[in-house]
Design a protein around this motif. Structure first.
Motif, short mmCIF file in Angstrom:
data_model
loop_
_atom_site.label_atom_id
_atom_site.label_comp_id
_atom_site.label_asym_id
_atom_site.label_seq_id
_atom_site.Cartn_x
_atom_site.Cartn_y
_atom_site.Cartn_z
N ASP A 224 4.36 -14.84 71.13
CA ASP A 224 3.85 -15.98 71.50
C ASP A 224 2.47 -15.69 72.26
N ALA A 225 1.98 -14.67 72.46
CA ALA A 225 0.88 -14.11 72.70
C ALA A 225 -0.01 -14.30 71.27
N ARG A 226 0.27 -13.18 71.15
CA ARG A 226 0.02 -13.01 69.24
C ARG A 226 -0.33 -14.34 68.48
N ASN A 227 0.86 -15.88 68.44
CA ASN A 227 1.11 -16.79 68.15
C ASN A 227 -0.23 -18.04 68.35
N ASP A 228 -0.49 -17.49 69.81
CA ASP A 228 -1.38 -18.41 70.80
C ASP A 228 -3.35 -18.10 70.70
N GLY A 229 -3.05 -16.66 70.48
CA GLY A 229 -4.86 -15.97 70.78
C GLY A 229 -4.83 -15.79 71.96
N THR A 230 -3.59 -15.74 73.11
CA THR A 230 -3.46 -14.69 73.97
C THR A 230 -3.72 -13.33 74.08
N LEU A 231 -3.55 -12.52 73.10
CA LEU A 231 -2.95 -11.16 72.97
C LEU A 231 -4.31 -11.34 71.53
N ARG A 232 -4.92 -10.59 71.02
CA ARG A 232 -6.68 -10.85 70.23
C ARG A 232 -6.92 -8.91 69.87
N GLN A 233 -7.45 -9.32 68.86
CA GLN A 233 -7.37 -8.10 68.37
C GLN A 233 -8.94 -8.10 68.54
N ARG A 234 -10.38 -7.49 69.57
CA ARG A 234 -11.34 -7.76 68.62
C ARG A 234 -11.84 -6.36 69.54
N ASN A 235 -12.70 -6.02 67.78
CA ASN A 235 -13.75 -4.85 67.51
C ASN A 235 -12.47 -3.60 67.44
N GLY A 236 -11.49 -4.15 67.36
CA GLY A 236 -10.22 -2.83 67.37
C GLY A 236 -9.11 -2.65 68.33
N VAL A 237 -9.61 -3.17 69.85
CA VAL A 237 -8.78 -3.30 70.78
C VAL A 237 -8.30 -4.39 70.79
N TRP A 238 -6.98 -4.80 71.45
CA TRP A 238 -5.71 -5.54 71.67
C TRP A 238 -6.11 -5.87 72.87
N LEU A 239 -6.68 -6.89 73.60
CA LEU A 239 -6.59 -7.34 74.96
C LEU A 239 -6.47 -8.63 75.02
N PHE A 240 -6.07 -8.81 76.21
CA PHE A 240 -6.32 -10.51 76.67
C PHE A 240 -6.96 -11.67 76.35
N THR A 241 -6.63 -12.09 75.94
CA THR A 241 -8.68 -12.99 76.64
C THR A 241 -8.10 -13.95 77.59
N ARG A 242 -7.04 -14.53 77.68
CA ARG A 242 -7.33 -15.39 78.75
C ARG A 242 -5.20 -15.65 79.46
N GLN A 243 -5.28 -15.80 80.57
CA GLN A 243 -3.62 -15.28 81.37
C GLN A 243 -2.03 -15.70 80.40
N LEU A 244 -1.47 -14.86 80.31
CA LEU A 244 -0.35 -14.81 79.62
C LEU A 244 0.58 -16.22 79.26
N ASN A 245 0.91 -16.62 79.08
CA ASN A 245 1.16 -18.23 78.22
C ASN A 245 2.92 -17.42 78.31
N SER A 246 3.61 -17.96 79.22
CA SER A 246 4.96 -17.39 78.96
C SER A 246 6.05 -19.05 78.90
#
Length: 909
Positions: A224-246
């Motif tokens: 779900d985090a990958r699908n809605d963009g919460t978990l995203r890869q930036r410059n090769g690093v995977w990180l959260f862009t906002r609070q986790l959606n549950s």
């Protein structure tokens, strides 16, 4: 079955995220099924823990060797004797359907036919065995006990296995595996397999906390985090862009399937707990009865707190948002009314109040302004910015609305949107008809201006508007004039201490600030003054004393927050003071204290980690760089930098970029270094004067490492002594350490002058190296190297061993020269700061040997006899012989005559 073939197949199984943490269970289960001691393997665990996945893997590995027959338990057939065996006994006459003997004979006939067709042993795979009826469980147990088939059984930990199957375990002929939730390390491993190795550590920590280590929930959260963009890869690093959606699609599907298995009363109880948690158990039982609540507790869907006032909450917190999202507003309102009729008071806990207010807003019910404001403050503290803004926007009272707007400004501050925060705060600053509204957001206003680069003098000049407004308010309310002016002046004093502490500005000759006992509300200024004193001591080279002062400030902050003295301000002292404490521990080389501090901070809730996690990992990267582990430091700092691009409440981006630039230069990554230098140059400078200076030093060091930067040492020495008339021994230590690392031996003399006034193991080790440079004796270099090793300064240890090697060479002592050179190489390997080092190490034939074995082999290659090696290393001849014998076996050689070629290809001493 050919167990050797099966084991080989299991060993070749590619690492899979689904099998993370289950490898030992897999191997043990395979061995049990293959062997002759056990007739059954039981896999027990909570829903989603991975029982079915592990069972399928076992079947896949054993597939070519067994006849697999599947049987599924079913809740609807739990009370129907032999119900799940229907497909196997279709030819049985109705009058014999309840006869155990007839069922057993018919079932066995069917299984024998299957076995005859494949000519392979029978393996009965029983999933959801907790839903089996007792009669079916009894027949399966008899089949296994008689040796006619083996069982692979999966069941929920609660209610567990039926009694007949459990009896097999009691008799010692079944192996039981209780599958546990994944650990944090296993969650990290799973993410590495799923996403790749460059995952910000906070991602694993947040997902582990949210899922409780449950693989099914973890997979749902990741998807779900990958699908809605919460978990995203930036410059090769995977990180959260906002609070986790549950409450994404995958997780919603998981929860929906769980609900389908529950009775209507149990579903109602789950919904009530989700909407009101934590909620008194007696309230839920009053609505739905005791049995549904007991069933939910037994199946670990709901947990209960200890007496005297037991409260219910969901076992997995991530179910909460999903359940609430599945409930319609009309149904939610109906449930709320049914619960409110039984409540005699509002929730007293912070979490309970937040849920109560949030639930009311979702239903469209009216909420009193003070309760809305309190909820907004709490939500902001927990970094639930969406809820904080929603609650604050509903406050109608003009005076309370000013405080509510300051909470909204805090949510912008949390995400480093300082301009938006200032727009809100500036409009209200110096206004208000009460002391509370007048002071609302004033500390945050000053912090925002500091983050935007304003000096303490500028900020305090503009803060004069607050004093003038306070004086006017005192005139309007003469009866309260004394308390009004006292509160305003107290706030101005705290504000001044805060901005001075943020900027690291202090008077060098001023005495240490006293910290007299005071009520919690008055400790704020003392906390900031202690923090400022910590920075003053740090600059003077007293990191141990600085850490003690910063620790006192942290204790004061804990008292302030426990007393709720900053609820209206929401200026989070803790993370600021953690940065100050960590800086002192890192400067002093107390890596354990620094790691403990950072680990304690990282143990906070997920939302806090998403906001402040970048700073935690920046600190860890700086530790690695100071230790000489530049390659690891570069990876860690680069990942931290990506997190800080999104949110940087402590303004650490410039410092992190500078340190990452130095690390990239150290390993010779020129293109990466150029990008990091551009990041540093485009970022606002670090707020603290010490961190600003340290950042500039790291940049000069990096430029010198890349070459073509004459005068770097002189520039660094100048930074270390910005004012020769003042004590800046700490800054000088940092500057001269960079100089020594660049090979500037002239800096050693000044370090020795500073040594008596410096604190900490890092300073002591570097000064030992400086002392060895001044004498240039091989023995002194060796002692300095050992001192640096003890301080875990691997880069300086390598430099000291290199100097010792040169000194031995000059003295014609070839043997000791080679030993020192080997020790240098070992330190460089430990530092791991050479480009391509991993590849070279993987090709080294001696890499499979232990450190002692490598040393003995190296001496043997040079022609020393066993007795000479024993004398050199001060061990027994028998010890040398034993190490050589094991080394020959590992290297697949017959003796000494084959060692020179192998060692010549490696990097042994």
């Amino acid at each position: 079955m050919d167990s050797s073939r099966t084991r080989a197949a299991a060993d070749r199984t590619e690492p899979s995220p689904a099998l993370t943490g289950r490898t030992d269970d897999l191997q043990s289960a395979l061995a049990a099924i293959q062997g002759g001691t056990h007739v059954a393997v039981f896999l027990l665990g909570d829903s989603g823990i991975g029982k079915s996945t592990l069972m399928e893997t076992i079947v896949a590995v054993l597939g070519p060797e067994v006849t697999a027959i599947r049987i599924h338990g079913s809740p609807s057939l739990t009370n129907v004797p032999y119900g799940v065996l229907g497909p196997f006994i279709v030819g049985l006459p109705v009058q014999e359907a309840t006869s155990q003997l007839a069922v057993l004979r018919t079932l066995w006939s069917r299984l024998e036919a299957e076995k005859h067709a494949t000519q392979k042993p029978l393996l009965l795979i029983v999933d959801d065995a907790h839903d089996l009826d007792e009669a079916t469980a009894g027949i399966l147990a008899e089949l296994a006990a008689a040796g006619w088939a083996k069982l692979l059984v999966g069941a929920a930990a609660r209610p567990g296995l039926p009694e007949p199957l459990l009896q097999l375990w009691f008799e010692g002929i079944a192996e039981r595996h209780d599958l546990r939730p994944l650990t944090l390390a296993q969650t990290t491993e799973m993410l590495d397999l799923e996403l790749g190795p460059r995952v910000l550590p906070t991602v694993a920590e947040v997902l582990w906390e949210a899922s409780g280590g449950n693989p099914l929930l973890l997979n749902g959260l990741i998807a779900d985090a990958r699908n809605d963009g919460t978990l995203r890869q930036r410059n090769g690093v995977w990180l959260f862009t906002r609070q986790l959606n549950s409450h994404g699609d995958r997780l919603t599907d998981v929860v929906r399937r769980q609900l389908l298995r529950r009775s209507p009363d149990e579903r109602q109880a789950l919904n009530l707990v989700a909407l009101a948690e934590p909620v008194p158990r007696e309230l839920i039982e009053a609505v739905v009865g005791e049995d549904p609540v007991a069933a939910l507790i037994e199946h670990e869907l709901v947990r209960v707190s200890a007496a005297p006032q037991p409260e219910l909450r969901l076992w997995h917190a991530v179910y909460g948002d999903t359940l609430r999202n599945l409930i319609s507003p009309a149904r939610s309102l109906q449930l709320r009314q049914s619960l409110l009729r039984l409540m005699d008071h509002e929730p007293v806990s912070a979490e309970g109040l937040l849920r109560h207010v949030s639930w009311s807003m979702e239903c469209g019910a009216d909420v009193e302004d003070r309760q809305l404001l309190r909820a907004a403050v709490l939500a902001s503290r927990f970094h639930d910015d969406e809820l904080a803004r929603k609650a604050a926007s509903l406050v109608k009272d003009p005076e309370l609305a000013m405080q509510a707007r300051s909470v909204v400004a805090r949510t912008h501050y949390n995400t480093s949107d300082y301009a938006a925060a200032l727009d809100i705060l500036a409009a209200d600053f110096g206004r208000g008809n009460t002391v509370a509204s007048l002071l609302a957001g004033s500390l945050l206003w000053a912090a925002v201006l500091s983050a935007l680069g304003h000096t303490p003098a500028e900020i305090m000049q503009r803060a004069g508007a607050l004093l003038r407004a306070g004086e006017q308010l005192a005139k309007d309310y003469p009866a309260d004039a004394g308390s009004i002016l006292a509160a305003v002046n107290e706030r101005l004093a705290a504000m001044r201490s805060m901005v001075l502490s943020l900027a690291g500005e202090y008077e060098e000759d001023a005495p240490a600030p006293p910290a007299p006992p005071a009520p919690p509300a008055n400790c704020l200024e003392a906390a900031f003054r202690l923090s400022l004193e910590a920075e003053r001591l740090l600059v003077r080279g007293k990191p141990v004393s600085a850490f003690a002062e910063a620790s006192k400030a942290l204790d004061a902050a804990a008292g302030i927050q426990a007393a709720g003295a900053l609820d209206g301000e929401m200026f989070d002292l803790t993370d600021f003071l953690v940065v100050r404490s960590a800086a002192a521990a890192i400067h002093g080389g107390d890596w354990q204290a620094a790691q403990t501090l950072l680990a304690g901070f990282a143990a906070g809730s997920g939302p806090v980690l998403i906001s402040f996690g970048g700073g935690v990992h920046a600190a860890r990267g700086i530790i690695l760089l100071y230790q000489g582990k530049a390659s690891q430091a570069l990876d860690t700092l680069s990942a931290a930098l990506e997190a800080l691009r999104l949110t940087d409440p402590r303004q650490l981006f410039a410092l992190t970029a500078a340190m990452a630039f130095a690390a990239a230069a150290e390993v010779g990554a020129k293109e990466k270094a150029a990008l990091l230098l551009a990041d540093y140059e485009s970022a606002p400078a670090a707020v603290s004067r010490y961190l600003r200076t340290l950042s500039r030093m790291a940049v000069v060091y990096g430029k010198a490492r890349l070459g073509n930067y004459p005068g770097a040492a002189a520039e660094l020495r100048s930074m270390g002594r910005p004012d020769p008339g003042k004590d800046t021994g700490g800054l000088e230590l940092d500057a001269l350490a960079f100089c020594l690392a660049l090979g500037d031996r002239d800096s050693a003399a000044r370090l020795l002058e500073l040594k008596p006034g410096l604190e900490g193991p890092r300073a002591a080790a570097i000064c030992d190296y400086a002392g060895a440079i001044s004498t240039d004796q091989a023995a002194d270099h060796l002692e300095a190297a050992k001192s640096c090793e003890a301080a875990e300064l691997w880069g300086f240890a390598a430099l000291a061993y290199d100097a010792a090697s040169h000194a031995y060479r000059a003295a014609g002592d070839t043997l000791r020269e080679r030993m020192a050179s080997g020790q240098r190489k070992r330190c460089l390997e430990r530092a791991d700061n050479r480009a391509g080092g991993d590849a070279a190490e993987s090709e080294d034939p001696l890499g499979i040997l232990t450190r002692r074995e490598r040393g003995i082999v190296a001496l043997a290659v040079r022609g020393l006899s066993d007795r000479q090696i024993a004398a050199e290393l001060q061990v027994s001849v028998r010890t040398v012989e034993g190490h050589l014998y094991r080394s020959y076996a590992k290297l697949n050689v017959k003796g000494r005559e084959q060692l020179p070629g192998i060692a010549g290809n490696g990097n042994g001493a």
